[in-house]
Structures are given as structure tokens and as C-alpha cells.
Motif scaffolding. Structure first.
Motif, PDB file in Angstrom:
ATOM      1  N   UNK A 296     -36.562 -35.166 117.037  1.00 10.66           N
ATOM      2  CA  UNK A 296     -36.071 -34.070 117.890  1.00 10.66           C
ATOM      3  C   UNK A 296     -36.613 -32.721 117.430  1.00 10.66           C
ATOM      4  N   UNK A 297     -36.813 -32.583 116.119  1.00  3.94           N
ATOM      5  CA  UNK A 297     -37.304 -31.328 115.554  1.00  3.94           C
ATOM      6  C   UNK A 297     -38.829 -31.299 115.478  1.00  3.94           C
ATOM      7  N   UNK A 298     -39.493 -32.217 116.163  1.00  2.40           N
ATOM      8  CA  UNK A 298     -40.957 -32.287 116.202  1.00  2.40           C
ATOM      9  C   UNK A 298     -41.552 -32.483 114.807  1.00  2.40           C
ATOM     10  N   UNK A 299     -40.959 -33.385 114.065  1.00  2.86           N
ATOM     11  CA  UNK A 299     -41.436 -33.731 112.724  1.00  2.86           C
ATOM     12  C   UNK A 299     -41.682 -35.238 112.653  1.00  2.86           C
ATOM     13  N   UNK A 300     -42.653 -35.737 113.418  1.00  8.40           N
ATOM     14  CA  UNK A 300     -42.854 -37.189 113.491  1.00  8.40           C
ATOM     15  C   UNK A 300     -43.262 -37.821 112.168  1.00  8.40           C
TER      16      UNK A 300
END
Length: 609
Positions: A296-300
Motif C-alpha cells: 500500500x505504501x509503494x514499497x514492493x
């Protein structure tokens, strides 16, 4: 056993319990209570109820009040309120058990969770009537009663109950305080809850007086988070050690979830970093929560890192968590990473057709049809998923996009050809084995004067098979059955044959792998040696599962109880397992121990008694 429960090592405890039963040790009431609690904690209420029924009907040990409390609470935690009511009635029907306010507290709490205020008040009235109008026992039902009043919109009555907490000389247990605290915090009375909590802390004087517990701190953490006061929630969470309370995995997960849900991933990661120092192990939910929040926080990359930590720590994520991981990686274009995790988990998880097809679709759209065919190749070797006509059509549609539909047909034909060749070789090897065994038996007969010519005797018994027979007590049983003198004679003859057969086996083993020191005629039943004594039936089935359907097992064979038999549904399945491990440089293993296996002389394996 108590240590196993405290560490949530439920499988170890159940294995230990099976060993205790096998050893003939009569369990006491504490053992029974631990087993009931374990199954209920593992969310297996039906199993717990069945064991409880057997215990009540057949066991010579009588239940205690704690037994009923454990079962009732566990059923409430599993949302089995009606079944819990049945246990309460059963308790009251038993002799020597008075109405128990703690049991009623759990039942009232269960109805409150289901928003049934009428049932809460009805239970309280029932308890009050049985106790002559005075319900004491450390005020344990006050919190549940308050929740019932709040559900009915009777706030004044609820607060009147609350005032009873402050009656001079009123005894309140930590469970009672926690329940009242929870009733206030979750019904718009957090300020009152905060005042009560501060009072409880002042009264807390362990070990003489225990007022606060883990439940109290969890309630306050929830209350602060509901008020948006997250820093204070973290502070009160960290302070529990000052009052001799130790957070568990659920407590950490609860706080971290509320932080993650409010966009405070960094704070959640700080709390996660404190788990090791507190001696608390993250579970699958911990890692899944952090993984989802990182996506969700764009930290794949961090999300993938948490999933990998979960696997490396020995935990087994479920299919839903894996699917979320792969879906998240694909959405941000990390197809190579998604394929890497697919390769890592395909043998660890029982993937369904949808999971296979999702990865195939992703690879197809990326133009990687060779990888699609590689997955098909694996599917054709794996009996876990049915590669039926519908599945085949799905693959053909993807291959058709580049005109490679025929590649699937060729691959399937090649697989069938290889399987046919392998089957023929197995049959040829089995026939050769029979011939070699026949020769070995003739030599044995000449050495030891064995004149028997019946068909069953024509198949020589290898040294280790005879050794297993002696170890399991067969010779001793014959001695008992035939009389001591005759039995001793048979023992002597068996020992002479055993010695000779050992010599033959050692001579024949020079050019063989250590794991297969002789050849036995093929049988659906395999004989396994050098197993750990605590080996379970499930582990035996898991060992044989890749090769076919295991229909029967027998464990704890031999004087050291480290041998076993497993029976397959089909002869070829047993041959396949023997052939597979014979072709590997690495032997079969169970719990890190090398397992020696060969065909058994028996036609079927009897279940453990």
C-alpha cells in the motif's frame, strides 16, 4: 507439556501426548485440560468436543471446575456459544459443581460479542437466581453485565454496575477489572476507563495483589488507538513490562495492525523490531500484515522481503498470502520476482488451479511461453493438480497467440513416452530382483539346511527383514505360543539363520548404496528403518505422498521403535518410491535422519492399535 503450550508449540505437545498414550502412561486431569485447550487454541473445537465427550463418558479421571472453564472459554473464543451453553448445563448436571460465575462471564461475553443483550441479561438473572440473589466471586460478571446493558441502550444501569467496582471492601480480580475496563472503553466511556486503569496500576502489587494483566493493557491500547492517540497507545504497550506483564504475539499484532491501518507503517515496523528483544516470535499474520502495508505504501521490495523472512523463519504462509504477494509484484511490473517466488513456493504450498493459471497468464503476456511450458512440464509430473481438458484448453489459448499450440501436444506425448519407458524399466528391474532373490535363497538354504520348498518360502527373507522380525518380537511370540523349550530351539535356529543372512547381506552390499543394501521382491508395503521414535503417521504419509496414495501405516516397529511400514494403493507406486531414492545421491530423510527403505515381505500393513 505445559512448556510446549506456553511456546505455542502445539504440534510438539500433541506428539508428546500420543507418545504418552502409546507408552501406557495414564494421563491426569492436567494433561486432559492441556489437550482440550490446545485443540481449542488451534481453532479445532469439534475435535476438542469429541475428546471431551470421550473423556466424560469413558475416562476414570473426573473433570474439575477448570476443565469446564477451559472448554467453555475455548468454545466462546471459537464463536460456538450454543455448544458452550450445553457444556454449562452438563456441568450443572454433574455432582459437586455449583453455579460458576466465571463460566457465566464467558457465556455472557459470547452473547455480547454477538450483540445479543437480551441473552446477556437473561444469563445474569439465571445466575443470580441460583446464587440466592447475590453474585460475588470477585465481581467477574460485572463487565459482561455492563456490556449487556449498553447493548440494550440502558446506559444508566450500566454505570450503576460500574459504581459497584468502588464499593468499599469489594474484591475484584484482574479478569473482572479487565472486563469492566473493556465495557467502558468500547462504549464511549474512555475517560472513565482511563481513570479506572490508573487506579488499577496503583493497586497492583505483585505477587501479593495482581490487578492488571495483559488483557488490561490490550484494552487500553485499543482505547487509545480508537481515540487517535497512537503515541500514547505505544507508550502504554511498552510500559507493561514494568508491571510484570509480558506481551505475546497477538498483542504485538493487534497494535501493529491498528498502526498500519492508520498509515503509520514506520511506527509499526519499530514495534515489530522490538519483538525479538521481548522474546516474542512473529507469526504468519505479522509478516502478512507488514507485507500488505508495504504494498500500500509503494514499497514492493520491502513487501517481498517480509514474505521471504516468513519463509526463512520456518513459517508456512497460506495460499492467500502468497497470492497477494505475487499479485502485488505483478502490478508493479516485477514479473521476475513473482516467478522467483512461484518457483520457491510451488512445492511448499498446495496451489490451486487459479494460482497456476495466474502465473501462466502473466508469463504469457510477457511473451515467456517457454516458462509457461515449463510449468506444464511440472504439472504433468505432479499428481496434486488435475491437468484436465479445461486446463489444457487454457494453456492452448495462451500458446495459440504465437502459433505454438502444437508444443503442448508434443510435450504431453513426450511425457507419456517417458512414463511408459520408466514403467517398463521398473518391471524389468522387479523381474531381475526376483531372480537375484531366488538365487540368494538357494544359497542360504544350502548353507543352513533349509529344506522348505513352498512358494512363500521360495522368496528369501533378507537379513534386515529377518532382523526386523526378530526386533518386533515375532520369535518371542512363537516361543510363548509353542512352549518355552521349543520356543528356545526356534530362537536358536532363527539366530543361526540371522547370522548367515547378515554375512550374505554384507557380501552383497559392497557395490550397493548404503540405503539399499539388498533387494527384496516388490511389494505394495515398504519397510522403513532408522526413523526418529517420535515420527508421526502424518509424516509417514507425507513421505510417501509424492509417489502415490498411502492407504495404511504401522509405526513404532522394532525393539527401538524406530521402524515402520507404509502400504501404497498400487504396487507401481511403491516401486516408484524405491526407484526414486535409489537414483538419488541424497537419501530419504525424516526430521533430519537418514531413512533406509525396502520392499517388505508383508502384503499389507496393519494400522497402529
Amino acid at each position: 507439556m505445559l512448556s510446549s503450550v506456553s511456546q505455542s508449540r502445539y504440534s510438539d505437545l500433541l506428539s508428546l501426548h500420543r507418545f504418552i498414550k502409546k507408552a501406557g502412561v495414564i494421563p491426569n486431569i492436567i494433561t486432559h485440560n492441556l489437550i482440550f485447550q490446545t485443540y481449542l487454541d488451534c481453532h479445532k473445537p469439534d475435535t476438542a468436543l469429541e475428546l471431551f465427550k470421550q473423556f466424560i463418558n469413558n475416562d476414570p479421571v473426573n473433570p474439575s471446575s477448570t476443565t469446564f472453564r477451559i472448554v467453555v472459554k475455548g468454545l466462546i473464543d471459537n464463536n460456538k456459544v450454543d455448544r458452550a451453553i450445553d457444556i454449562k448445563d452438563q456441568m450443572e448436571d454433574a455432582k459437586g459443581f455449583a453455579p460458576d460465575p466465571l463460566v457465566y462471564h464467558y457465556l455472557m461475553l459470547g452473547y455480547a460479542r454477538n450483540s445479543d443483550g437480551d441473552a446477556v441479561l437473561r444469563l445474569y438473572e439465571e445466575l443470580e437466581g441460583k446464587l440466592g440473589g447475590v453474585v460475588e466471586d470477585h465481581g467477574v460478571v460485572l463487565g459482561s453485565l455492563m456490556k449487556g446493558y449498553f447493548l440494550k441502550g440502558m446506559e444508566n444501569e450500566a454505570m450503576e454496575c460500574y459504581q459497584k467496582v468502588f464499593v468499599e471492601g469489594k474484591k475484584m480480580s484482574d479478569i473482572a477489572y479487565s472486563s469492566v475496563l473493556d465495557a467502558l472503553a468500547k462504549n464511549g466511556k474512555f475517560d472513565e476507563a482511563l481513570k479506572l486503569f490508573h487506579r488499577m496500576i496503583k493497586e497492583h502489587n505483585p505477587p501479593a495483589k495482581l490487578v492488571v494483566n495483559l488483557g488490561c493493557f490490550n484494552v487500553m491500547v485499543d482505547g487509545y488507538c480508537a481515540e487517535g492517540r497512537f503515541k500514547e497507545a505505544i507508550q502504554v504497550f511498552r510500559s507493561m513490562g514494568e508491571y510484570r506483564c509480558r506481551p505475546d504475539t497477538l498483542s504485538f499484532n493487534n497494535l501493529m495492525e491498528q498502526l498500519c491501518n492508520n498509515g503509520l507503517i514506520l511506527e509499526a515496523e519499530e514495534v515489530y523490531g522490538e519483538m525479538e528483544g521481548k522474546g516474542v516470535n512473529p507469526d504468519e499474520y505479522t509478516y502478512g500484515l507488514l507485507m500488505d502495508t508495504c504494498f500500500k505504501e509503494n514499497r514492493p521490495d520491502d513487501a517481498a522481503g517480509y514474505f521471504r523472512k516468513m519463509v526463512e523463519s520456518g513459517l508456512r504462509p497460506n495460499l492467500a498470502v502468497y497470492n497477494r504477494l505475487v499479485d502485488g509484484l505483478v502490478k508493479v511490473g516485477k514479473i521476475d520476482d513473482a516467478k522467483s517466488f512461484f518457483d520457491l513456493m510451488v512445492k511448499k504450498l498446495k496451489m490451486d488451479v487459479a494460482s497456476y493459471q495466474f502465473m501462466m497468464k502473466v508469463l504469457s503476456e510477457a511473451g515467456r511461453l517457454d516458462d509457461v511450458l515449463q510449468i506444464v512440464d511440472m504439472l504433468l509430473d505432479d499428481n496434486g493438480v488435475d491437468f484436465d481438458e479445461e486446463f489444457q484448453e487454457f494453456v492452448k489459448v495462451e500458446l495459440r497467440k504465437e502459433g505454438r499450440e502444437e508444443d503442448l501436444t508434443k510435450l504431453m506425448e513426450e511425457k507419456e513416452r517417458l512414463k511408459a519407458e520408466a514403467k517398463a524399466k521398473e518391471a524389468e528391474a522387479a523381474e531381475a530382483a526376483k531372480r537375484r532373490i531366488g538365487s540368494g535363497f538357494l544359497l542360504t538354504s544350502k548353507l543352513f539346511g533349509n529344506k522348505e520348498t513352498e512358494p512363500e518360502s521360495a522368496v528369501a527373507t533378507p537379513a534386515e527383514s529377518l532382523e526386523s522380525t526378530v526386533a518386533t518380537g515375532t520369535v518371542s511370540e512363537l516361543a510363548e505360543a509353542d512352549g518355552s523349550d521349543e520356543g528356545e530351539a526356534k530362537n536358536d535356529r532363527a539366530s543361526e539363520q540371522l547370522t548367515g543372512l547378515r554375512l550374505l547381506s554384507e557380501m552383497a552390499s559392497v557395490s550397493s548404496q548404503q540405503q539399499f543394501r539388498y533387494t527384496q521382491p516388490p511389494s505394495k508395503v515398504l519397510h522403513l528403518r532408522n526413523l526418529p521414535w517420535e515420527c508421526t503417521e502424518e509424516e509417514l504419509i507425507e513421505l510417501g505422498k509424492p509417489f502415490g496414495h498411502v492407504v495404511n501405516t504401522k509405526r513404532n516397529v522394532g525393539s527401538n521403535r524406530n521402524q515402520a511400514f507404509i502400504e501404497f494403493a498400487d504396487l507401481n507406486q511403491a516401486i516408484a518410491m524405491i526407484s526414486y531414492y535409489a537414483s538419488l545421491s541424497e537419501p530419504a530423510q525424516v526430521r533430519g535422519k537418514t531413512v533406509y527403505l525396502h520392499s517388505a515381505i508383508f502384503k499389507q500393513a496393519r494400522n497402529n492399535a
